[in-house]
Write a protein that holds these residues in place. Structure first.
Motif, mmCIF file in Angstrom:
data_model
loop_
_atom_site.group_PDB
_atom_site.id
_atom_site.type_symbol
_atom_site.label_atom_id
_atom_site.label_comp_id
_atom_site.label_asym_id
_atom_site.label_seq_id
_atom_site.Cartn_x
_atom_site.Cartn_y
_atom_site.Cartn_z
ATOM 1 N N GLU A 154 0.976 -1.140 0.181
ATOM 2 C CA GLU A 154 0.020 -0.220 -0.084
ATOM 3 C C GLU A 154 1.019 1.495 0.014
ATOM 4 O O GLU A 154 0.403 2.165 -0.813
ATOM 5 N N ARG A 155 1.900 1.212 0.800
ATOM 6 C CA ARG A 155 2.813 2.307 0.638
ATOM 7 C C ARG A 155 3.589 2.497 -0.564
ATOM 8 O O ARG A 155 3.677 3.682 -1.213
ATOM 9 N N GLN A 158 0.741 4.256 -2.902
ATOM 10 C CA GLN A 158 0.797 5.481 -2.609
ATOM 11 C C GLN A 158 2.118 6.472 -2.943
ATOM 12 O O GLN A 158 1.796 7.424 -3.760
#
Length: 305
Positions: A154-155, A158
């Motif tokens: 997820e990082r 992003q």
């Protein structure tokens, strides 16, 4: 008789207490270096995970000085003083990292304890507790590893979204701001088709529009289409300097687009002392879409009829 029994019981209690104290001292003496080693390893791992935070270590140094000044360090010994201080530092460092790392460390500890118990006891004693410890440890480790991987993905997503947005903003800043400047720049790149100029001209077209341009010219790709248009230029200077896009050639289109009719370009400016009625090709019907509130991109291309 009763008094003798009381003193005997008191003496026995004292002996048992002394024996327990001796056992605890032996256990503490045996565990001090392993505990210190574990605290050091956990501290180094937590320090790395915390992105090398320094405040916990400064706090630990202060705790060592405090224990030394109060005499506690002398009573418990150097190894336990350092172990307890490092445990505090470890907990402080772990506050900087994801909770799933805590769970992973707990899972590793539980799994390690279960494996050690299984090896030492060979499942002859406390079999249920040993198996439960191994199962719980495996579950905690697997769960924490999966969640850490999910969070890392997820990082990354992003971060990639931020990079994509920055790229789009950078592209939008260098695209032509008006329909007239778009036509002028395309004409310039076509008139002087250096490799950089051809690449820049194609940069003004979105991928679908590049394919439409290539099909309209009967070639394989956008660079070949730009070069085929360049082959039609008979007077590069007039084509670039005397090109005129009539004001009525631009109209509002659907979805905030601009429809640019670049099929009726004129080259008859009054300042032209060597006029060429047709110094180069007409460009086509261009649909422009503003990007990020800045420059325009050609999103649809149609050849002139």
């Amino acid at each position: 008789m009763g008094g003798g029994g009381f003193f005997d019981r008191a003496a026995a209690y004292g002996e048992r207490s002394a024996a327990r104290e001796r056992r605890w001292l032996l256990v503490a003496r045996a565990l001090r270096w392993p505990v210190l080693g574990v605290a050091v390893v956990v501290g180094l791992v937590a320090w790395w995970l915390s992105d090398w935070q320094m405040w916990p270590w400064l706090g630990g140094l202060g705790a060592v000085l405090l224990l030394g000044l109060t005499g506690t360090a002398r009573r418990v010994g150097l190894a336990w003083t350092l172990a307890v201080t490092l445990a505090v530092v470890d907990v402080w460092l772990l506050t900087y990292v994801e909770p799933w790392w805590w769970l992973l460390l707990v899972g590793v500890a539980v799994l390690g304890a279960g494996v050690v118990a299984a090896v030492r006891l060979r499942l002859r004693e406390r079999r249920a507790q040993t198996v439960a410890a191994v199962v719980v440890g495996v579950v905690l480790v697997v769960l924490s590893v999966v969640m850490l991987a999910v969070n890392a993905a997820e990082r990354d997503r992003q971060a990639q979204a931020v990079l994509d947005q920055e790229h789009q903003n950078a592209v939008a800043r260098i695209l032509p701001r008006t329909p007239a400047s778009m036509v002028d720049l395309l004409a310039e790149k076509i008139a002087f088709p250096t490799p950089d100029a051809v690449a820049t001209a194609c940069f003004y077209f979105a991928p679908p529009a590049q394919a439409q341009l290539a099909r309209s010219r009967g070639v394989a790709d956008c660079p070949a289409a730009i070069r085929s248009l360049a082959a039609l230029v008979s007077a590069a200077g007039d084509y670039v300097n005397n090109l005129w896009l009539p004001g009525q050639a631009t109209q509002d289109g659907p979805g905030g687009t601009l429809l640019v009719d670049a099929c009726h370009l004129t080259f008859d400016r009054l300042t032209d002392d060597t006029p060429h009625p047709n110094p180069g090709p007409q460009l086509g019907l261009l649909t422009l879409q503003q990007q990020q509130g800045q420059g325009h991109l050609i999103v649809v291309y149609q050849p002139c009829r």
